[in-house]
Design a protein around this motif. Sequence first.
Motif, short mmCIF file in Angstrom:
data_model
loop_
_atom_site.label_atom_id
_atom_site.label_comp_id
_atom_site.label_asym_id
_atom_site.label_seq_id
_atom_site.Cartn_x
_atom_site.Cartn_y
_atom_site.Cartn_z
N LYS A 196 0.83 -1.21 0.00
CA LYS A 196 0.00 0.00 0.00
C LYS A 196 0.86 1.26 0.00
O LYS A 196 0.56 2.23 -0.69
CB LYS A 196 -0.94 -0.01 1.21
CG LYS A 196 -2.04 -1.05 1.09
CD LYS A 196 -2.92 -1.07 2.33
CE LYS A 196 -4.06 -2.06 2.20
NZ LYS A 196 -4.89 -2.12 3.42
N ARG A 216 -5.47 0.16 -7.60
CA ARG A 216 -5.62 -1.30 -7.57
C ARG A 216 -5.59 -1.87 -8.99
O ARG A 216 -5.06 -2.94 -9.21
CB ARG A 216 -6.91 -1.69 -6.85
CG ARG A 216 -6.83 -1.48 -5.36
CD ARG A 216 -8.08 -1.92 -4.65
NE ARG A 216 -7.93 -1.75 -3.22
CZ ARG A 216 -8.48 -2.56 -2.33
NH1 ARG A 216 -9.23 -3.57 -2.70
NH2 ARG A 216 -8.29 -2.35 -1.04
N ALA A 268 -8.26 -7.48 -4.20
CA ALA A 268 -9.03 -7.12 -3.00
C ALA A 268 -8.77 -8.12 -1.89
O ALA A 268 -8.58 -7.73 -0.72
CB ALA A 268 -10.52 -7.05 -3.33
N GLU A 269 -8.74 -9.41 -2.21
CA GLU A 269 -8.49 -10.44 -1.19
C GLU A 269 -7.11 -10.26 -0.57
O GLU A 269 -6.96 -10.35 0.66
CB GLU A 269 -8.59 -11.84 -1.81
CG GLU A 269 -9.99 -12.24 -2.18
CD GLU A 269 -10.06 -13.54 -2.98
OE1 GLU A 269 -11.17 -14.09 -3.06
OE2 GLU A 269 -9.03 -14.01 -3.51
N ASN A 324 -6.97 -6.95 1.50
CA ASN A 324 -7.82 -7.06 2.70
C ASN A 324 -7.41 -8.23 3.59
O ASN A 324 -8.14 -8.61 4.50
CB ASN A 324 -9.29 -7.20 2.28
CG ASN A 324 -9.81 -5.93 1.65
OD1 ASN A 324 -9.45 -4.83 2.06
ND2 ASN A 324 -10.65 -6.06 0.65
N ARG A 325 -6.25 -8.82 3.26
CA ARG A 325 -5.64 -9.89 4.07
C ARG A 325 -6.46 -11.17 4.12
O ARG A 325 -6.38 -11.93 5.07
CB ARG A 325 -5.34 -9.39 5.48
CG ARG A 325 -4.45 -8.17 5.49
CD ARG A 325 -4.36 -7.59 6.89
NE ARG A 325 -3.80 -6.26 6.88
CZ ARG A 325 -2.50 -5.99 6.88
NH1 ARG A 325 -1.63 -6.96 6.90
NH2 ARG A 325 -2.06 -4.76 6.86
N LYS A 326 -7.26 -11.41 3.10
CA LYS A 326 -8.06 -12.63 3.02
C LYS A 326 -7.29 -13.73 2.28
O LYS A 326 -7.66 -14.89 2.34
CB LYS A 326 -9.39 -12.38 2.30
CG LYS A 326 -10.20 -11.25 2.87
CD LYS A 326 -10.90 -11.66 4.13
CE LYS A 326 -11.86 -10.58 4.58
NZ LYS A 326 -11.72 -10.23 5.96
N THR A 355 -5.97 -8.66 10.45
CA THR A 355 -6.77 -7.57 11.00
C THR A 355 -7.73 -8.15 12.01
O THR A 355 -8.12 -9.30 11.94
CB THR A 355 -7.55 -6.85 9.87
OG1 THR A 355 -8.33 -7.79 9.18
CG2 THR A 355 -6.62 -6.14 8.93
#
Length: 125
Positions: free
Chosen positions: A64, A74, A88-89, A92-94, A123
């Motif tokens: 980031k 992005r 996005a995953e 967003n740490r997914k 998170t």
Amino acid sequence: MATEIRPIRTKRDYEAALKEVESLWGAKAGTPEGDRLDVLATLIDAYETEHYPMDPPDPIEAIKFRMEQQGLTRRDLEEIIGTRTRIAEVLNRKRGLSITMIRRLHERLGISADVLIRPSRKTAA
């Protein structure tokens, strides 16, 4: 005449070196003052590394930060990470970074591989 330069061993030595660096700030390179500034900066760096170690940045925060530095969106990461959903995953740490993503981020954005291979902080849910 300036005092002899000695190793920085104590907090008092450290604070004295910082004060002297402040007075030498802006000295021209190649002058006695500039040389003294360079040596003191090196000694201060060694002391700080030993006494105030910093953890490497979180991989997602590093991505980031680099995006912000370079004015990237992005969408600019699609060639590096993949689809918008995958980006996005990751951000967003997914989803973790794959070896391929790490290589591309390192090559194209210049982020250290040592930073990217670290586990990212989760998170709070």
